[in-house]
Scaffold this motif. Structure first.
Motif, PDB file in Angstrom:
ATOM      1  N   GLN A   1       0.829  -1.179   0.000  1.00 15.04           N
ATOM      2  CA  GLN A   1       0.000   0.000   0.000  1.00 15.04           C
ATOM      3  C   GLN A   1       0.879   1.249   0.000  1.00 15.04           C
ATOM      4  N   VAL A   2       0.661   2.121  -0.970  1.00 14.94           N
ATOM      5  CA  VAL A   2       1.463   3.342  -1.085  1.00 14.94           C
ATOM      6  C   VAL A   2       1.107   4.289   0.049  1.00 14.94           C
ATOM      7  N   GLN A   3       2.139   4.785   0.719  1.00 14.73           N
ATOM      8  CA  GLN A   3       1.919   5.758   1.793  1.00 14.73           C
ATOM      9  C   GLN A   3       2.897   6.902   1.658  1.00 14.73           C
ATOM     10  N   LEU A   4       2.408   8.107   1.851  1.00 14.08           N
ATOM     11  CA  LEU A   4       3.226   9.304   1.869  1.00 14.08           C
ATOM     12  C   LEU A   4       2.977   9.987   3.203  1.00 14.08           C
ATOM     13  N   MET A   5       4.054  10.268   3.926  1.00 14.73           N
ATOM     14  CA  MET A   5       3.919  10.882   5.248  1.00 14.73           C
ATOM     15  C   MET A   5       4.795  12.122   5.307  1.00 14.73           C
ATOM     16  N   GLU A   6       4.166  13.262   5.577  1.00 10.77           N
ATOM     17  CA  GLU A   6       4.899  14.528   5.652  1.00 10.77           C
ATOM     18  C   GLU A   6       5.352  14.826   7.075  1.00 10.77           C
ATOM     19  N   TYR A   7       6.526  15.437   7.194  1.00  8.57           N
ATOM     20  CA  TYR A   7       7.078  15.864   8.478  1.00  8.57           C
ATOM     21  C   TYR A   7       7.659  17.261   8.313  1.00  8.57           C
ATOM     22  N   GLY A   8       7.775  17.958   9.432  1.00  6.51           N
ATOM     23  CA  GLY A   8       8.538  19.193   9.432  1.00  6.51           C
ATOM     24  C   GLY A   8       7.754  20.481   9.400  1.00  6.51           C
ATOM     25  N   GLY A   9       6.448  20.397   9.365  1.00  7.23           N
ATOM     26  CA  GLY A   9       5.668  21.621   9.413  1.00  7.23           C
ATOM     27  C   GLY A   9       5.773  22.292  10.760  1.00  7.23           C
ATOM     28  N   GLY A  10       5.282  23.501  10.839  1.00  6.91           N
ATOM     29  CA  GLY A  10       5.308  24.226  12.093  1.00  6.91           C
ATOM     30  C   GLY A  10       5.186  25.714  11.860  1.00  6.91           C
ATOM     31  N   SER A  11       5.712  26.485  12.807  1.00  8.90           N
ATOM     32  CA  SER A  11       5.611  27.941  12.729  1.00  8.90           C
ATOM     33  C   SER A  11       6.976  28.560  12.509  1.00  8.90           C
ATOM     34  N   ALA A  12       6.986  29.671  11.802  1.00  6.95           N
ATOM     35  CA  ALA A  12       8.221  30.402  11.553  1.00  6.95           C
ATOM     36  C   ALA A  12       7.901  31.885  11.428  1.00  6.95           C
ATOM     37  N   GLN A  13       8.913  32.690  11.658  1.00 10.73           N
ATOM     38  CA  GLN A  13       8.784  34.128  11.432  1.00 10.73           C
ATOM     39  C   GLN A  13       9.046  34.420   9.963  1.00 10.73           C
ATOM     40  N   ALA A  14       8.490  35.497   9.495  1.00  5.30           N
ATOM     41  CA  ALA A  14       8.777  35.942   8.128  1.00  5.30           C
ATOM     42  C   ALA A  14      10.285  36.117   7.970  1.00  5.30           C
ATOM     43  N   GLY A  15      10.801  35.620   6.847  1.00  6.57           N
ATOM     44  CA  GLY A  15      12.237  35.658   6.620  1.00  6.57           C
ATOM     45  C   GLY A  15      12.963  34.416   7.087  1.00  6.57           C
ATOM     46  N   GLY A  16      12.270  33.587   7.839  1.00  2.53           N
ATOM     47  CA  GLY A  16      12.876  32.372   8.355  1.00  2.53           C
ATOM     48  C   GLY A  16      12.797  31.206   7.387  1.00  2.53           C
ATOM     49  N   SER A  17      13.162  30.021   7.889  1.00  2.00           N
ATOM     50  CA  SER A  17      13.211  28.822   7.055  1.00  2.00           C
ATOM     51  C   SER A  17      12.552  27.640   7.755  1.00  2.00           C
ATOM     52  N   LEU A  18      12.019  26.748   6.953  1.00  3.59           N
ATOM     53  CA  LEU A  18      11.520  25.465   7.418  1.00  3.59           C
ATOM     54  C   LEU A  18      11.868  24.424   6.366  1.00  3.59           C
ATOM     55  N   ARG A  19      12.004  23.176   6.817  1.00  2.00           N
ATOM     56  CA  ARG A  19      12.268  22.089   5.882  1.00  2.00           C
ATOM     57  C   ARG A  19      11.215  21.018   6.074  1.00  2.00           C
ATOM     58  N   LEU A  20      10.529  20.684   4.994  1.00  2.00           N
ATOM     59  CA  LEU A  20       9.532  19.627   5.004  1.00  2.00           C
ATOM     60  C   LEU A  20      10.139  18.362   4.419  1.00  2.00           C
ATOM     61  N   SER A  21       9.733  17.231   4.954  1.00  2.00           N
ATOM     62  CA  SER A  21      10.199  15.956   4.426  1.00  2.00           C
ATOM     63  C   SER A  21       9.012  15.040   4.194  1.00  2.00           C
ATOM     64  N   CYS A  22       9.046  14.300   3.108  1.00  2.00           N
ATOM     65  CA  CYS A  22       7.992  13.343   2.774  1.00  2.00           C
ATOM     66  C   CYS A  22       8.624  11.950   2.712  1.00  2.00           C
ATOM     67  N   VAL A  23       8.202  11.084   3.585  1.00  2.00           N
ATOM     68  CA  VAL A  23       8.690   9.700   3.593  1.00  2.00           C
ATOM     69  C   VAL A  23       7.706   8.848   2.809  1.00  2.00           C
TER      70      VAL A  23
END
Length: 125
Positions: free
Chosen positions: A1-23
C-alpha cells in the motif's frame, strides 16, 4: 500500500526557514514524478514544486528562488527546503506522487495519484 507521510511543518517568522520531508513507502521516488502542493482553506490546492525522474525541478513563480525541492533515492524521501518565508506561504502542505516519470504539466493537481495527509506551515509577520 502506497503511503506518503509529511514531516517538518510548524511555525516560523517571516524571513525564516523550514524544511519539510515526505517519507514514501511502497513507491519509488527515483522512478516517479513527485511534488509538493499547498492549500489554504477555501482555495484550490496549488502546485509549489515538482521533481521528476531526471531531476528536473519546476517551481511555482511565487516560490521560485526561495524554495528548493530535492529527493533521496536511497531513503526514498522528498524534501522541500523553504527559505525567506512570507506570511502568504501559510498553508497546509501536501506531498504527492504521480504514476509517470515525467509530466508536461508537473504542477497540475490531476497529474498525481497519491497524496499525504498534509502538514501545516504558519508564517507570522
Amino acid at each position: 500500500q502506497v503511503q506518503l507521510m509529511e514531516y517538518g511543518g510548524g511555525s516560523a517568522q517571516a524571513g525564516g526557514s523550514l524544511r519539510l520531508s515526505c517519507v514514501v513507502s511502497e513507491y519509488s521516488v527515483s522512478t516517479h514524478i513527485m511534488a509538493w502542493f499547498r492549500q489554504v482553506p477555501g482555495m484550490e490546492r496549488e502546485g509549489v514544486a515538482a521533481i521528476d525522474r531526471d531531476d528536473l525541478t519546476p517551481y511555482a513563480d511565487s516560490v521560485k528562488g526561495r524554495f528548493i525541492i530535492s529527493k533521496d533515492n536511497v531513503k526514498n524521501t522528498v524534501d522541500l527546503q523553504m527559505n525567506s518565508l512570507k506570511p502568504e506561504d501559510t498553508a497546509m502542505y501536501f506531498c504527492a506522487a504521480g504514476s509517470r516519470a515525467w509530466s508536461f504539466d508537473p504542477l497540475r493537481k490531476s497529474e498525481y495519484d497519491y497524496w499525504g495527509q498534509g502538514t501545516q506551515v504558519t508564517v507570522s509577520s
